[in-house]
Design an enzyme around this catalytic site. Sequence first.
Site, short mmCIF file in Angstrom:
data_model
loop_
_atom_site.label_atom_id
_atom_site.label_comp_id
_atom_site.label_asym_id
_atom_site.label_seq_id
_atom_site.Cartn_x
_atom_site.Cartn_y
_atom_site.Cartn_z
N SER A 186 0.83 -1.21 0.00
CA SER A 186 0.00 0.00 0.00
C SER A 186 0.85 1.26 0.00
CB SER A 186 -0.89 0.03 1.24
OG SER A 186 -1.60 1.25 1.26
N LYS A 195 -4.34 -6.75 3.86
CA LYS A 195 -4.37 -5.65 2.87
C LYS A 195 -5.81 -5.34 2.46
CE LYS A 195 -2.99 -2.57 -0.12
NZ LYS A 195 -3.96 -2.25 -1.07
N HIS A 198 -7.29 -3.37 5.15
CA HIS A 198 -6.71 -2.01 5.03
C HIS A 198 -7.54 -1.20 4.02
CE1 HIS A 198 -4.44 0.83 2.57
NE2 HIS A 198 -3.78 1.16 3.68
N ASN A 199 -7.81 -1.80 2.89
CA ASN A 199 -8.56 -1.07 1.86
C ASN A 199 -9.99 -0.77 2.30
OD1 ASN A 199 -6.22 -1.45 0.37
ND2 ASN A 199 -7.32 -1.72 -1.54
N GLU A 212 -9.79 2.03 4.52
CA GLU A 212 -9.54 3.20 3.66
C GLU A 212 -10.88 3.75 3.14
OE1 GLU A 212 -6.50 2.57 0.53
OE2 GLU A 212 -8.00 3.25 -0.91
C1 6PG Z 1 -3.33 1.39 -1.49
C2 6PG Z 1 -4.70 1.55 -2.11
C3 6PG Z 1 -4.83 0.89 -3.43
C4 6PG Z 1 -6.24 0.96 -4.03
C5 6PG Z 1 -6.67 2.31 -4.44
C6 6PG Z 1 -7.94 2.36 -5.26
O1 6PG Z 1 -3.31 0.79 -0.44
O2 6PG Z 1 -2.34 1.89 -2.02
O3 6PG Z 1 -5.64 0.92 -1.26
O4 6PG Z 1 -4.48 -0.45 -3.24
O5 6PG Z 1 -6.25 0.16 -5.15
O6 6PG Z 1 -6.79 3.13 -3.34
O7 6PG Z 1 -9.02 1.77 -4.64
P1 6PG Z 1 -10.50 2.06 -5.18
O8 6PG Z 1 -10.40 2.30 -6.65
O9 6PG Z 1 -11.30 0.84 -4.89
O10 6PG Z 1 -10.97 3.28 -4.47
#
Ligand code: 6PG
Length: 488
Positions: free
Chosen positions: A130, A190, A193-194, A197
């Site tokens: 990430s 991970k 994590h997303n 996010e």
């Molecule tokens: C990271 C992000 C990455 C993710 C983008 C887009 O950890 O660097 O999580 O892996 O792919 O943020 O995610 P979305 O297109 O689903 O918003």
Amino acid sequence: MKAQSDIAVVGLAVMGENLILNMASKGFTVTAYNRSYHKVESFLAGRAKDKSIRGADSIESLLASLSSPRKIMLMVKSGKPVDDFIEQLLPHLDKGDIVIDGGNSQFEDSNRRTASLGEKGILYVGAGVSGGEEGALLGPSIMPGGNPDAWPHVKPIFQAISAKVKDENGELTVPCCDWVGEAGAGHFVKMVHNGIEYGDMQIICEGYLIMRDLLGMSADEIQAVFEQWKQTELSSYLIDITADILAYKEDGEALVEKILDTAGQKGTGKWTGVTALHLGVPLTLIGEAVFARCLSALKDQRVAAASAISGPAKTFSGDKAVFIEDLKHALLGAKIVSYAQGFALIQEAASEYSWKLDYGSIAMMWREGCIIRSVFLDNIKQAYDKHPDLDNLMLDSYFNDMLAKSQTGWRNVIAAATLNGVAMPCISAALSYFDGYRTADLPANLLQAQRDYFGAHTYERKDKPRGEFFHTNWTGRGGNTSSTTYDV
Ligand code: 6PG
């Protein structure tokens, strides 16, 4: 440049290229490979020039360039492209060679690949990475899982290139990368994590919305609030970039106001929600964050509904400064719930898949380098250090105190949002979870009665030991036969 490379990276999209440059900057020699060789050539002639990076034009030459055990890191699209490349590699691999998948792969795929490659003596690592482009180049957060025999070989490279956290002497030495656990554990972490996010982003967006639509604040005024929140417990990368975004002007106007309000998504938030449903973990905030993106995508319907369906007029007559302080508490309360739910999901997966996970260490992997990096993660680490088997983060004394301090403001904000018709799905779902979790007696007694009434699904009783099931013939018309019990 060493005679043989330490590692090969396959896939020269921006993440792959930046990881290679990061590895080379830390003294490793790297072989670059891409399906079309011209990309390798232009990389070698451009960004990789005069660095310890060599190219390979075939799988044979890629493997011949590597020191043993050979480490091949795939930075290709997740899913079939990963399996296809592994198929191409397999006939050429020796026992003990290491295949690393650094993409956003589904953890079930990493479970499967660890097992199937393991049968052939190949060590598989599924590593979540990430931090976006910049993180890949300057120090990402890396979450590796898979075959533990691979870790000693991969560790020096991954820990060298990852972001670092300060140690007790204030030196940046603690890597945001450690072994997560077996099989798909790294990709699971991970994925969560997303999901977090998604939640953090939506919570921020809800704060922005209520300041804009209920308090009538301009982008500049809202920007000043985020600027101030940077100095509080909310301090995080996503708060930082929000302040930057709100300050960005195009032709003298805030660019953010010109961006169409329909959110995209690549699917990792959805996977988190689906996995939570599979494992039976209430992950309401992340679920709402995914659905908020889905609702935003219905732009035409929303525009039509905005004039067809009425709601309350938005009026605010209180003290703005007090409300903004309440809003900070609402964001904080929701954030605590989001991480409590996310860690509960990881804990459930650990039990389901028999992974031995260190939750404090996971918090540290997210402390720098990744998109959800924040000061808040230090407190999560401390909570799990104190009680490694903590059932729920909200029970930790630090977070419990913070929730006690936050909840009045949080409730005021949700009350105002509800009365004025401002949608705050994540922050309100978080409050419902918070209240539900601390309710000893939920209405599921009635729910069980309903299930038993229409389907003879049986219920347990408060006055009998757990595990004894009863059926009542509620109407006098049904029989006494109960349906079989099963859990999904
Ligand atoms: C990271 C992000 C990455 C993710 C983008 C887009 O950890 O660097 O999580 O892996 O792919 O943020 O995610 P979305 O297109 O689903 O918003």
